[in-house]
Design a protein around this motif. Structure first.
Motif, PDB file in Angstrom:
ATOM      1  N   CYS A 119      -2.578  11.971   9.446  1.00 15.19           N
ATOM      2  CA  CYS A 119      -2.621  10.759   8.633  1.00 15.19           C
ATOM      3  C   CYS A 119      -3.864  10.825   7.750  1.00 15.19           C
ATOM      4  CB  CYS A 119      -2.674   9.519   9.516  1.00 15.19           C
ATOM      5  SG  CYS A 119      -1.247   9.330  10.593  1.00 15.19           S
ATOM      6  N   ALA A 128      -6.518   9.020   4.932  1.00 15.87           N
ATOM      7  CA  ALA A 128      -7.073   7.755   4.453  1.00 15.87           C
ATOM      8  C   ALA A 128      -7.843   8.022   3.168  1.00 15.87           C
ATOM      9  CB  ALA A 128      -7.990   7.146   5.503  1.00 15.87           C
ATOM     10  N   SER A 138      -9.967  10.199  -3.096  1.00 20.89           N
ATOM     11  CA  SER A 138      -8.772   9.780  -3.832  1.00 20.89           C
ATOM     12  C   SER A 138      -8.616  10.539  -5.151  1.00 20.89           C
ATOM     13  CB  SER A 138      -8.815   8.277  -4.113  1.00 20.89           C
ATOM     14  OG  SER A 138      -9.940   7.952  -4.914  1.00 20.89           O
ATOM     15  N   ASP A 159       1.578  10.606   1.351  1.00 19.32           N
ATOM     16  CA  ASP A 159       0.615  11.139   2.313  1.00 19.32           C
ATOM     17  C   ASP A 159       0.393  12.634   2.078  1.00 19.32           C
ATOM     18  OD1 ASP A 159       3.015  12.117   3.212  1.00 19.32           O
ATOM     19  OD2 ASP A 159       2.653  11.683   5.328  1.00 19.32           O
ATOM     20  N   ARG A 161       2.295   4.679  -0.381  1.00 21.76           N
ATOM     21  CA  ARG A 161       1.711   5.782  -1.141  1.00 21.76           C
ATOM     22  C   ARG A 161       2.142   7.109  -0.528  1.00 21.76           C
ATOM     23  NH1 ARG A 161      -4.019   4.137   1.464  1.00 21.76           N
ATOM     24  NH2 ARG A 161      -3.855   5.314   3.396  1.00 21.76           N
ATOM     25  N   THR A 218       2.442   5.266   8.115  1.00 22.73           N
ATOM     26  CA  THR A 218       2.762   3.930   7.601  1.00 22.73           C
ATOM     27  C   THR A 218       1.742   2.901   8.069  1.00 22.73           C
ATOM     28  OG1 THR A 218       5.125   4.472   7.544  1.00 22.73           O
ATOM     29  CG2 THR A 218       4.533   2.144   7.493  1.00 22.73           C
ATOM     30  N   ASP A 268       0.321   5.845  -5.433  1.00 24.73           N
ATOM     31  CA  ASP A 268       1.066   4.724  -4.869  1.00 24.73           C
ATOM     32  C   ASP A 268       2.551   4.874  -5.175  1.00 24.73           C
ATOM     33  OD1 ASP A 268       1.699   2.991  -7.455  1.00 24.73           O
ATOM     34  OD2 ASP A 268      -0.371   3.665  -7.601  1.00 24.73           O
ATOM     35  N   THR A 304      -1.559   3.274   6.372  1.00 23.44           N
ATOM     36  CA  THR A 304      -1.477   2.773   5.000  1.00 23.44           C
ATOM     37  C   THR A 304      -1.511   1.246   4.963  1.00 23.44           C
ATOM     38  OG1 THR A 304      -0.226   4.690   4.236  1.00 23.44           O
ATOM     39  CG2 THR A 304      -0.028   2.687   2.931  1.00 23.44           C
ATOM     40  N   GLY A 336       0.779  -1.231   0.000  1.00 23.91           N
ATOM     41  CA  GLY A 336       0.000   0.000   0.000  1.00 23.91           C
ATOM     42  C   GLY A 336       0.807   1.276   0.000  1.00 23.91           C
TER      43      GLY A 336
END
Length: 500
Positions: free
Chosen positions: A297, A299, A220, A60, A58, A190, A81, A193, A56
């Motif tokens: 973080c 998502a 996204s 941030d 990618r 991390t 990614d 992810t 995963g």
């Protein structure tokens, strides 16, 4: 590959990651008369994005600000990614002919400055053994963490665990964890992810955190950027999207600083909307620190929350008592059973890629130095460090640093100067380099340079302020001294002594 064989260049760049390739592009376009070479310890371009291979992996930061200002990001994903970012950097180098200037599998051992010749002598270890190269200017673009190892706390009973333990920084590509019970230790970017990525194949994933972090769901794809691309030329659409995202990130950061409780309530409310009222959001998602005292973080599309909600993953907030044969025993007495433990416990910071640096025979100790405009060190001539933002995309600051270096090189050539060196005032008031409570920062602070409390010795975390100063501010500002290698007594004075 004539540049690959040169033993003397105007500019030597250490590192062929996103910072080093960006620096080379700016050199080619803003200071085209300067010869350069890039030294890269790895076998290919990419730096961080070549090193990390965990599931995963990618960005941030959004790619409209993490991408270069000179080369639009056109993939469409806001949070790309790792392989996509590696291709982006590699394509940038290939299209600009930068890859012909790179010496791969070559590690810089030391860099020594001599004021008499105004040259760096750089010792390197590569396929052909130990070699040396001289350069007028040194750009250290090797990042800020130790590639050899990540941070690993001393867990009691570590050797008793019967399963596998893999640090994300040492992830073996293609490792099969299908059907395994996985425990991920940590609550940073991390871990956030890894959880949704590993939950797709693992029997179950548990994120074990000592304390919570701020986590926010973000789309996204950027709807505004997608709409702009449909009606505007590509570069203009990219520029507008970039400006919009820079403005939003600065606004949110300032809002977090001024009204932290308001922002915290908003973040927790959004998480509760994702997970439902029955989830113990206060326990698992309410940090002890204020927003942006550490990095947020992110998502994408709420994938982290979806993994928790779907039952493929769970979150535990507790302290580790010890490792046991079958898993991890917590302070509460609970045993979390595991086949694979992933300690996403952070990184180890270092300055200058770990190379030994000296000025006129005197070793440079970073902790004894002061940063000048967030890019040079006091008493260290003709050298710049690529160090990005902590509250925004790394590359924003790297682009500005490279522009400033090009301005310096052109100015010195026009004025007949051989080198420049930052010299702080004797009464300068000092502060820690980074105002960040993250563990990896706090562990490193005693070994990092410090900053001043006023410009140009203060390292501002503000892109607009830096852009105006770095692009348009005076080069001869009374703090950056310009000198010749020979000809006057002041020029011959050793730099290290003059900068004390």
């Amino acid at each position: 590959m004539a540049d690959n064989q040169a033993q003397s260049v105007d500019v030597l760049i250490v590192g062929a990651g996103i910072s080093g390739i960006g620096a080379a592009w700016h050199l080619q376009h803003r200071a085209p008369g300067q010869s350069y070479a890039i030294i890269e310890a790895r076998a290919q371009i990419g730096g961080t994005w070549d090193l990390f291979r965990y599931p995963g992996i990618r960005s941030d930061s959004d790619m409209y600000t993490f991408g270069y200002n000179f080369r639009p990001w056109v993939d469409g994903k806001v949070f790309a990614d790792g392989p996509s970012i590696r291709r982006y950097v590699t394509d940038t180098a290939r299209e600009a002919g930068i890859d012909w200037h790179i010496r791969f599998d070559t590690r810089v051992i030391s860099a020594s400055w001599d004021s008499g010749t105004a040259r760096w002598t750089v010792a390197m270890e590569g396929p052909e053994g130990r070699q040396a190269l001289t350069a007028r200017f040194l750009m250290i673009c090797s990042g800020y963490y130790r590639y050899e190892q990540g941070h690993m706390p001393e867990f009691e009973g570590l050797a008793d665990f019967a399963g596998e333990i893999i640090h994300p920084q040492k992830w073996p590509e293609g490792h099969d964890y299908a059907g395994k019970r996985v425990v991920i230790i940590g609550s940073g970017a991390t871990a956030v992810t890894l959880v949704p990525a590993m939950a797709e194949k693992a029997a179950h994933v548990t994120m074990l955190q000592r304390s919570p972090s701020y986590i926010a769901a973000r789309p996204s794809r950027d709807a505004v950027a997608d709409a702009l691309r449909k009606v505007l030329p590509g570069r203009l659409a990219y520029t507008l999207s970039r400006v919009k995202n820079i403005a939003l990130s600065m606004f949110f950061f300032q809002l977090s600083r001024v009204w932290p409780d308001f922002v915290k309530r908003g973040v927790i409310k959004a998480i509760r909307a994702e997970l439902g009222e029955d989830f113990d959001v206060e326990r698992h998602f309410s940090p002890r620190y204020n927003p942006w005292d550490q990095r947020f973080c992110l998502a994408p599309d709420g994938d982290f929350f979806a993994a928790l909600k779907g039952g493929k993953a769970s979150i535990v907030t507790d302290h580790i008592e010890r490792f046991e044969k079958g898993g991890i025993r917590l302070k509460s007495g609970e045993l979390i059973e595991a086949d694979l433990i992933v300690p996403a416990t952070g990184l180890e910071m270092q300055v200058g890629g770990g190379m030994d640096i000296s000025v006129d025979g005197e070793s440079v100790v970073p902790a004894n130095k002061i940063t000048y405009r967030g890019m040079m060190l006091s008493g260290v001539p003709n050298a710049a460090l690529a160090f990005g933002y902590t509250n925004a995309s790394w590359t924003l600051k790297i682009d500005l640093t490279a522009e400033r270096v090009c301005r310096l090189l052109n100015h010195m050539e026009r004025q007949g100067h051989d080198y420049c060196v930052p010299v702080p005032p004797t009464d300068i008031e000092l502060a820690p380099l980074l105002d960040f409570s993250s563990g990896y920062v706090q562990r490193a602070l005693p070994h990092l340079p410090r900053q001043g409390t006023k410009a140009p010795w203060r390292t501002y975390q503000n892109y607009v302020q830096d852009m105006l100063t770095i692009r348009y501010g005076r080069l001869e500002d009374g703090h950056l001294r310009f000198r010749k290698a020979k000809g006057t007594a002041s020029a011959a004075e050793p730099v290290a002594r003059a900068a004390e």
